[in-house]
Design an enzyme around this catalytic site. Sequence first.
Site, PDB file in Angstrom:
ATOM      1  CB  SER A 213      -1.042   0.128   0.789  1.00 55.17           C
ATOM      2  OG  SER A 213      -1.952   1.380   1.291  1.00 55.17           O
TER       3      SER A 213
ATOM      4  CE1 TYR B 210      -4.277  -2.410   5.054  1.00 59.41           C
ATOM      5  CE2 TYR B 210      -3.223   0.064   4.099  1.00 59.41           C
ATOM      6  CZ  TYR B 210      -4.127  -1.152   3.887  1.00 59.41           C
ATOM      7  OH  TYR B 210      -3.964  -1.263   2.993  1.00 59.41           O
TER       8      TYR B 210
ATOM      9  CE  LYS C 118      -1.791  -3.948   3.060  1.00 60.28           C
ATOM     10  NZ  LYS C 118      -1.293  -6.051   2.178  1.00 60.28           N
TER      11      LYS C 118
HETATM   12  N1  LIG Z   1      -9.518  -0.199  -1.517  1.00 61.21           N
HETATM   13  C1  LIG Z   1      -7.812   0.563  -1.253  1.00 61.21           C
HETATM   14  O1  LIG Z   1      -8.213   1.761  -1.023  1.00 61.21           O
HETATM   15  C2  LIG Z   1      -6.293  -0.245  -1.028  1.00 61.21           C
HETATM   16  C3  LIG Z   1      -5.295   0.979  -0.751  1.00 61.21           C
HETATM   17  C4  LIG Z   1      -4.608  -0.119  -0.989  1.00 61.21           C
HETATM   18  C5  LIG Z   1      -4.027  -1.229  -0.290  1.00 61.21           C
HETATM   19  N2  LIG Z   1      -4.908  -1.983  -0.852  1.00 61.21           N
HETATM   20  C6  LIG Z   1      -5.120  -3.218  -0.459  1.00 61.21           C
HETATM   21  O2  LIG Z   1      -5.352  -4.135  -0.955  1.00 61.21           O
HETATM   22  C7  LIG Z   1      -6.239  -5.786  -1.218  1.00 61.21           C
HETATM   23  C8  LIG Z   1      -6.836  -6.078  -1.388  1.00 61.21           C
HETATM   24  O3  LIG Z   1      -7.859  -4.903  -0.548  1.00 61.21           O
HETATM   25  P1  LIG Z   1      -8.992  -4.502  -1.538  1.00 61.21           P
HETATM   26  O4  LIG Z   1      -8.817  -3.458  -1.652  1.00 61.21           O
HETATM   27  O5  LIG Z   1      -9.862  -5.231  -3.072  1.00 61.21           O
HETATM   28  O6  LIG Z   1     -10.643  -5.114  -0.899  1.00 61.21           O
HETATM   29  P2  LIG Z   1     -12.043  -6.232  -1.036  1.00 61.21           P
HETATM   30  O7  LIG Z   1     -12.079  -6.158   0.475  1.00 61.21           O
HETATM   31  O8  LIG Z   1     -12.445  -5.906  -1.831  1.00 61.21           O
HETATM   32  O9  LIG Z   1     -10.990  -7.583  -0.594  1.00 61.21           O
HETATM   33  C9  LIG Z   1      -9.999  -8.250   0.068  1.00 61.21           C
HETATM   34  C10 LIG Z   1     -10.324 -10.000  -0.050  1.00 61.21           C
HETATM   35  O10 LIG Z   1      -9.465 -10.171   0.927  1.00 61.21           O
HETATM   36  C11 LIG Z   1     -10.379 -11.194   1.449  1.00 61.21           C
HETATM   37  N3  LIG Z   1      -9.893 -12.340   2.290  1.00 61.21           N
HETATM   38  C12 LIG Z   1      -9.756 -11.204   3.810  1.00 61.21           C
HETATM   39  N4  LIG Z   1      -8.904 -11.631   5.000  1.00 61.21           N
HETATM   40  C13 LIG Z   1      -8.773 -13.335   4.568  1.00 61.21           C
HETATM   41  C14 LIG Z   1      -8.126 -14.459   5.112  1.00 61.21           C
HETATM   42  N5  LIG Z   1      -8.098 -14.096   6.354  1.00 61.21           N
HETATM   43  N6  LIG Z   1      -7.650 -15.051   4.344  1.00 61.21           N
HETATM   44  C15 LIG Z   1      -8.826 -14.948   2.747  1.00 61.21           C
HETATM   45  N7  LIG Z   1      -9.121 -14.022   2.146  1.00 61.21           N
HETATM   46  C16 LIG Z   1      -9.473 -12.783   3.251  1.00 61.21           C
HETATM   47  C17 LIG Z   1     -11.627 -10.410   1.585  1.00 61.21           C
HETATM   48  O11 LIG Z   1     -12.595 -11.798   1.988  1.00 61.21           O
HETATM   49  C18 LIG Z   1     -12.211 -10.245   0.164  1.00 61.21           C
HETATM   50  O12 LIG Z   1     -12.548 -10.743  -0.457  1.00 61.21           O
HETATM   51  C19 LIG Z   1      -5.157  -5.830   0.292  1.00 61.21           C
HETATM   52  O13 LIG Z   1      -3.964  -6.104   0.610  1.00 61.21           O
HETATM   53  C20 LIG Z   1      -5.340  -4.061   0.900  1.00 61.21           C
HETATM   54  O14 LIG Z   1      -4.953  -4.204   1.863  1.00 61.21           O
HETATM   55  C21 LIG Z   1      -6.221  -1.658  -0.635  1.00 61.21           C
END
Ligand SMILES: NC(=O)c1ccc[n+]([C@@H]2O[C@H](COP(=O)([O-])OP(=O)(O)OC[C@H]3O[C@@H](n4cnc5c(N)ncnc54)[C@H](O)[C@@H]3O)[C@@H](O)[C@H]2O)c1
Length: 253
Positions: free
Chosen positions: A142, A155, A159
């Site tokens: 992130s 968080y 990361k």
């Molecule tokens: N959305 C943002 O703004 C953003 C920004 C930077 C980084 N990220 C990172 O991107 C990645 C994906 O997130 P997203 O934004 O697509 O969110 P999202 O909530 O749409 O997807 C996250 C997925 O991870 C799954 N998950 C959570 N815990 C789990 C576990 N223990 N085992 C298996 N699956 C699990 C959830 O069920 C969900 O389907 C994450 O690592 C998040 O930290 C997101």
Amino acid sequence: MRLKDKVAIVTGAASGIGAATALAMAREGAHVLVVDVNEAGAKATVEQIEKAGGQAAAARADVTRAADNQAVVERATAQWGRLDVFYANAGVPQWKMDLEDVDEKTFDQIFSVNVKGVWLGAKYALPVMKRQRRGLFLITASTAAIRPRPGGQTYAASKGAVVTLTKALALEAAPHGVRVVAIAPVATHTPMLPTFMSKKEVDAESLAQYVATVPLGRLNQPQDIAETAVFLASDAAAMITGSCIEVDGGRCI
Ligand SMILES: NC(=O)c1ccc[n+]([C@@H]2O[C@H](COP(=O)([O-])OP(=O)(O)OC[C@H]3O[C@@H](n4cnc5c(N)ncnc54)[C@H](O)[C@@H]3O)[C@@H](O)[C@H]2O)c1
């Protein structure tokens, strides 16, 4: 097709960035194991891939469990004969608050999914890739790892840990022809976004405030990360390892 006949595992692929990446990799010819703790969501992603003519299977797994990580690696290699990409993308966010208001349970949960979950994926995927003498272990970090903002310390630290893990593993994997890379997305339109804004739903004012901090003037769509992941998994990225690629519209400058 940039990933023709490659085999990819994508975790957290029931939703958001993981779902978009699973779809994009399948569109480029990969066989994709769609992994999530949300089994119904993983199956829905597989349906979308199959409707588009791609090949995929769903697996329920909790990335915090060693046995689940081992099982998905074994499943992909048993079903399709090898493993070219393991995208450790599953993650959990943090509600915006100062450290003194964050309880220990929250710390443990965030580190368990965002750090241990990635570590375990690598523990089981890398030996297969090293034996094959090819492969990419990809991690969703992130921009919080690079430019943390107030109220997101737990968080951000999780990361930051996986960005360092990326570099450390890249050195171990390189002599075996295996690459390890992280992607650092800025805020992305997924179900996780409201939590980062400490809102139940994203409202126009919070969105405008956030967008104003991004030089290119918008947030990511999941597709922005999916396209980056496809490029990193392709042969065109053969000299990229140990890097954390910012996909952030200039946010970290
Ligand atoms: N959305 C943002 O703004 C953003 C920004 C930077 C980084 N990220 C990172 O991107 C990645 C994906 O997130 P997203 O934004 O697509 O969110 P999202 O909530 O749409 O997807 C996250 C997925 O991870 C799954 N998950 C959570 N815990 C789990 C576990 N223990 N085992 C298996 N699956 C699990 C959830 O069920 C969900 O389907 C994450 O690592 C998040 O930290 C997101």
